[in-house]
Design an enzyme around this catalytic site. Sequence first.
Site, PDB file in Angstrom:
ATOM      1  N   LYS A 113      34.245  43.090  40.065  1.00  0.00           N
ATOM      2  CA  LYS A 113      33.868  41.776  40.830  1.00  0.00           C
ATOM      3  C   LYS A 113      32.253  41.545  41.150  1.00  0.00           C
ATOM      4  CE  LYS A 113      38.322  40.941  42.190  1.00  0.00           C
ATOM      5  NZ  LYS A 113      38.946  42.148  41.694  1.00  0.00           N
TER       6      LYS A 113
HETATM    7  C1  LIG Z   1      40.375  41.860  40.708  1.00  0.00           C
HETATM    8  C2  LIG Z   1      40.624  43.426  39.953  1.00  0.00           C
HETATM    9  C3  LIG Z   1      41.449  43.205  38.978  1.00  0.00           C
HETATM   10  C4  LIG Z   1      41.991  41.815  38.434  1.00  0.00           C
HETATM   11  O1  LIG Z   1      41.311  40.975  37.896  1.00  0.00           O
HETATM   12  P1  LIG Z   1      41.668  39.262  37.747  1.00  0.00           P
HETATM   13  O2  LIG Z   1      40.633  38.816  37.350  1.00  0.00           O
HETATM   14  O3  LIG Z   1      42.145  38.719  39.182  1.00  0.00           O
HETATM   15  O4  LIG Z   1      42.767  39.305  36.878  1.00  0.00           O
HETATM   16  C5  LIG Z   1      41.498  44.157  38.205  1.00  0.00           C
HETATM   17  N1  LIG Z   1      41.074  45.402  38.239  1.00  0.00           N
HETATM   18  C6  LIG Z   1      40.085  45.495  39.646  1.00  0.00           C
HETATM   19  C7  LIG Z   1      39.387  46.768  39.765  1.00  0.00           C
HETATM   20  C8  LIG Z   1      39.833  44.465  40.435  1.00  0.00           C
HETATM   21  O5  LIG Z   1      39.366  44.629  41.412  1.00  0.00           O
END
Ligand SMILES: *Cc1c(COP(=O)(O)O)cnc(C)c1O
Length: 497
Positions: A113
């Site tokens: 993120k």
């Molecule tokens: C948010 C997240 C995901 C999922 O990603 P999306 O874009 O919501 O599909 C997968 N792995 C981790 C570690 C995350 O923090």
Amino acid sequence: MMYSSTRDKSCRVTAAKAIAQGISAEGGLFVPEEFPAWDLKRLSSLVGKSYQEKAKAILSDFLTDFTPEELSQCVESAYAPEKFDSENIAEISKVGEKAYLLELWHGPTCAFKDMALQLLPHLMTVSAKKTEPGKDIAVLVATSGDTGKAALEGFKDVAGARMLVFYPEDGVSPMQKRQMTTQEGENLSVCAIRGNFDDAQTGVKKIFTDPEILAELEQNGWKFSSANSINWGRLVPQIVYYIAAYTSLVEQEEIKLGEPVNVAVPTGNFGNILAAYYAKKMGLPMGRLICASNRNKVLADFITTGVYDRNREFFTTSSPSMDILISSNLERLLYELSGRDDGEIREWFGKLSADGKYQVPAEVLQKLQAEFAGGSCDDEKTAETIGDIFREYGYLCDTHTAVAVRVWEDYVKKTGDETKTIIASTASPYKFTADVLKAITNEALPEDDFAQVSLLAEFSGMTPPASLLALKEKPVRFTGSISKEEMGAFVRRQLGL
Ligand SMILES: *Cc1c(COP(=O)(O)O)cnc(C)c1O
């Protein structure tokens, strides 16, 4: 370039407006009206460039109302070398003959993120200046863990922005709680809610639409905004890393320019994999997009059947950031696959909110299956996969990444598709230390988080991220908790209303 709403095409806005506003008034999501073309000649111009240079080139196609200076400043501040523990920003680790793990977790909070949330605050403050000059933005976030911390790090000390994060008191991991309560920065506050994530989320939504608070906000020169993943400003930075990774593989002579690669992504809200689809639409040579779910396999089922049905049991898993039954960004994909039919989108998503369910017609399902393969993996297989690749290749991955690895392996077995594959690695294994340790050893785990970190370092020989180790010495700044009824008063106090 203009953006329109997936639920009302006639609603057209600039990039700055789309980012400042977050979501369209009638509930639709903003999407670009066309996708810039990146043919092989343009792609080759990125070969050998830094991540930041690649980002500027790609973003300037989408954010046409930003000046080159604005964009450059946003990118340089977001991807400053001191914020990432890799000068390449994202790293690629080759595991086996044809899998390339794209490590998107070298940022300050050790999860993917950061790739978007380091940039979003800068895009947002520039956007707010263009669309509502003179106002400061107040960003409210309800989080179940990863997003809150990444948003805090992104907005920390950004001029013109104030951030308030709410998390469920007993709903986050001890490490996640420590990450948030020790957060530094003068323009932010963190607050625990006595309740669950839904209470926090509902509380935030109420404040966003409370007419009294909105009027007070206006008088005091503030404007609310949201940092969640339906904001275009969170999606567009994610397109960058797919194109950057592809051109890095060309640089490393792992692939030839023009050679297609598959992509596998551990998926929750469908933001990450949607960015890969957009990169493909722009011309990046890509084959199949493999969408990996954990036990909450609403997406894998959708790709198989064309029926999206959230009326099912919700499971808590070892990959909590994918524990989600409503994948908001799927709306953007269906908008494209339906031939940009805003009427159909209104119908399907109306059904989703009324009945928790909708079905797409056969021709849409066909298009979906031509681009995507779906699969799922439960906690047991996740642990098995972490153990297997650790023993076989000496490579340690986190639980989310392992879901994608396993679903990709199953896909290869089933289809015989030997195409080289970029697998999105979305978190550092040190962020989910207990589950990763359990996957590689039978030893009893120490209770203390940092003792677990030391044990994992001992077993794996992999250095723990400095930002996690540093938490041990950091004083807790935010203590105490409030009820959800007190959230409005908390926001007023914090913003001086
Ligand atoms: C948010 C997240 C995901 C999922 O990603 P999306 O874009 O919501 O599909 C997968 N792995 C981790 C570690 C995350 O923090």
